[in-house]
Design a protein around this motif. Structure first.
Motif, PDB file in Angstrom:
ATOM      1  N   LEU A 240       0.802  -1.226   0.000  1.00 23.86           N
ATOM      2  CA  LEU A 240       0.000   0.000   0.000  1.00 23.86           C
ATOM      3  C   LEU A 240       0.843   1.287   0.000  1.00 23.86           C
TER       4      LEU A 240
ATOM      5  N   ARG B 235      -1.705   2.966  -3.568  1.00 21.65           N
ATOM      6  CA  ARG B 235      -2.979   2.269  -3.353  1.00 21.65           C
ATOM      7  C   ARG B 235      -4.083   3.136  -3.936  1.00 21.65           C
ATOM      8  N   GLY B 236      -5.319   2.594  -3.908  1.00 20.84           N
ATOM      9  CA  GLY B 236      -6.418   3.255  -4.602  1.00 20.84           C
ATOM     10  C   GLY B 236      -6.491   2.674  -6.009  1.00 20.84           C
TER      11      GLY B 236
ATOM     12  N   CYS C 271     -12.463   6.027   3.462  1.00 19.69           N
ATOM     13  CA  CYS C 271     -11.191   5.675   2.836  1.00 19.69           C
ATOM     14  C   CYS C 271     -10.594   6.893   2.136  1.00 19.69           C
ATOM     15  N   ASN C 272      -9.758   6.673   1.142  1.00 13.99           N
ATOM     16  CA  ASN C 272      -9.219   7.794   0.360  1.00 13.99           C
ATOM     17  C   ASN C 272      -9.466   7.533  -1.118  1.00 13.99           C
TER      18      ASN C 272
ATOM     19  N   ALA D  60      -5.075   8.491  -4.599  1.00 15.33           N
ATOM     20  CA  ALA D  60      -5.564   7.205  -5.092  1.00 15.33           C
ATOM     21  C   ALA D  60      -5.648   7.169  -6.615  1.00 15.33           C
ATOM     22  N   THR D  61      -5.294   8.291  -7.238  1.00 14.28           N
ATOM     23  CA  THR D  61      -5.423   8.415  -8.696  1.00 14.28           C
ATOM     24  C   THR D  61      -4.169   9.127  -9.221  1.00 14.28           C
TER      25      THR D  61
ATOM     26  N   GLN E  53      -6.719   5.035   6.020  1.00 15.76           N
ATOM     27  CA  GLN E  53      -6.561   5.841   4.803  1.00 15.76           C
ATOM     28  C   GLN E  53      -7.334   7.162   4.906  1.00 15.76           C
TER      29      GLN E  53
ATOM     30  N   ALA F 208     -14.663   3.573  -5.616  1.00 14.97           N
ATOM     31  CA  ALA F 208     -14.974   2.161  -5.817  1.00 14.97           C
ATOM     32  C   ALA F 208     -13.739   1.436  -6.324  1.00 14.97           C
TER      33      ALA F 208
ATOM     34  N   LYS G 141     -13.608   0.023  -0.029  1.00 13.64           N
ATOM     35  CA  LYS G 141     -12.947  -0.231   1.254  1.00 13.64           C
ATOM     36  C   LYS G 141     -13.904  -0.751   2.322  1.00 13.64           C
TER      37      LYS G 141
ATOM     38  N   PHE H  75     -12.102  -5.229   1.750  1.00 13.21           N
ATOM     39  CA  PHE H  75     -13.174  -4.569   0.990  1.00 13.21           C
ATOM     40  C   PHE H  75     -14.518  -5.192   1.345  1.00 13.21           C
TER      41      PHE H  75
HETATM   42  O1  MRU Z   1      -6.857  -0.556   0.211  1.00 11.92           O
HETATM   43  P1  MRU Z   1      -6.890   0.714  -0.571  1.00 11.92           P
HETATM   44  O2  MRU Z   1      -6.358   1.891   0.184  1.00 11.92           O
HETATM   45  O3  MRU Z   1      -6.249   0.551  -1.934  1.00 11.92           O
HETATM   46  O4  MRU Z   1      -8.435   0.979  -0.821  1.00 11.92           O
HETATM   47  C1  MRU Z   1      -8.799   2.065  -1.627  1.00 11.92           C
HETATM   48  C2  MRU Z   1     -10.251   2.270  -1.733  1.00 11.92           C
HETATM   49  O5  MRU Z   1     -11.049   1.509  -1.257  1.00 11.92           O
HETATM   50  C3  MRU Z   1     -10.697   3.451  -2.560  1.00 11.92           C
HETATM   51  O6  MRU Z   1     -11.901   3.960  -2.081  1.00 11.92           O
HETATM   52  C4  MRU Z   1     -10.912   3.001  -4.011  1.00 11.92           C
HETATM   53  O7  MRU Z   1      -9.773   2.346  -4.488  1.00 11.92           O
HETATM   54  C5  MRU Z   1     -11.251   4.112  -4.905  1.00 11.92           C
HETATM   55  S1  MRU Z   1      -9.891   5.193  -5.210  1.00 11.92           S
HETATM   56  C6  MRU Z   1     -10.337   6.376  -6.315  1.00 11.92           C
END
Ligand code: MRU
Length: 353
Positions: A46, A49-50, A162-163, A168-169, A201, A241, A253, A319
């Protein structure tokens, strides 16, 4: 905006730099990755992540895995590409963006090979494709922001879990894109960020990111969501998502499902913001979405301190799946999907594989 990850160099000599998210919010340090193995480790642990960011990292990771190949033998090359992409595919199971990005890289390499391209030409094409995936993500996130901003009113309270932000992008987020775009259009909003146990997160990343942007943000424990809704501090929920099935069931998450249930109980709209590459139309429903199980130590020894008895049983799914009927709308770069059902999804995504 944060630059979550970036490629430095050329296709034959280059590396992937990314913010090590395990160190936030106290340290913002970029690390350099030079191999598919390092990318795989970063995804598993992680550091990156995201869902969209994992996909982008895997696209560059594919190129890193092919950098040392000198053979011009197409069969040897193909075998190596399969090994690298299979290896990266085993890093995390739930976010479909990972598999989508790896498929794009495989298709890209196959196209160049079909036209007799050299090993070097394939590598150059893999870099261009990864950069395209990266740039498309920027554009999709901006579009999600524009569509979603209309759903928010000035001075609203918005809860997120979460984030699903820039971290995450590529740089702007999905759920947080809606908040950034609303703020850019002059609507101030107050965000409640669930801390998001066990890896925090929400507290570590969403709160940090929003604070950097001057957005009003308050961290709450996950167990406080119902109370803040009851106190009417929140008028909308927006999450990201990791995978959306053909019927609109949403994997995100752990804890997202219970937020959706609580939002429904308080008649508060529950929005999911996600780009089209997060849909997995091959899966009829969320029951088929693979749910990642993570190490027990995340629960028993979170952040360095033992918080459960020795030898205790632990269950740690990363998740959960929110059924489509609890999702008010999905904010996609192609528009708003409402109501959330198979035919509306198909209509909005038509033209996409
Ligand atoms: O375990 P993670 O931190 O990768 O989980 C991320 C999430 O659940 C985010 O909400 C999801 O990937 C959407 S990110 C735009």
């Amino acid at each position: 905006m944060v630059e979550t990850l970036r490629w430095v160099g050329e296709s034959d000599v280059g590396s992937l730099w990314l913010i090590d998210q395990t160190l936030l919010p106290t340290e913002k340090i970029e690390i350099e990755l030079n191999s598919a193995e390092a990318v795989c480790e970063a995804i598993k642990s992680l550091r990156i992540r995201g869902a969209p960011a994992i996909g982008i990292a895997a696209a560059y990771g594919t190129l890193l895995g092919m950098q040392s190949v000198s053979s011009e033998d197409p069969d040897a090359w193909h075998a190596r590409l399969e090994r690298v992409t299979d290896y990266l595919a085993r890093s995390r199971p739930t976010a479909v963006n990972l598999f989508w990005a790896l498929d794009r890289q495989k298709e890209c390499a196959a196209r160049v090979r079909e036209h007799g391209g050299s090993t070097n030409a394939v590598r150059q094409a893999l870099l261009i494709e990864a950069q395209k995936i990266h740039q498309e993500d920027r554009e999709m996130c901006r579009a999600i922001g524009r569509w979603g901003a209309d759903l928010l009113e000035a001075n609203m309270g918005v809860l997120t879990h979460c984030n699903a932000g820039g971290l995450a992008t590529s740089d702007y987020g999905t759920a947080l894109a809606v908040i950034y775009a609303a703020e850019e259009s002059g609507k101030r909003v107050s965000v409640y960020a669930d801390e998001t146990r066990p890896l925090l997160q929400g507290a570590r990343l969403t709160a940090w990111e929003l604070q950097q942007h001057g957005v009003d943000v308050t961290v709450i424990c996950d167990s406080m969501a119902a109370q803040v809704m009851r106190e009417k501090k929140v008028q909308a929920v927006i999450t990201g998502a990791d995978r959306i099935a053909a019927n609109g069931d949403v994997a995100n998450k752990i804890g997202t499902y219970q937020v959706a249930l609580v939002a429904a109980a308080h008649d508060i709209p529950f929005y999911v913001a996600a780009p089209s590459n997060t849909f997995d139309l091959a899966l009829a429903s969320g029951e088929q979405i693979p749910i990642e199980q993570r190490d027990r130590s995340e629960i028993t020894h979170g952040f360095g301190r033992q918080t459960a008895p020795d030898g205790i049983q632990v269950y740690n799914p990363a998740f959960d799946v929110t059924p489509a009927h609890l999702v008010t709308a999905i904010i996609c770069e192609r528009g708003i999907i409402r109501p959330v059902n198979r035919s509306q999804i198909k209509k909005t995504l038509s033209g996409i594989k």
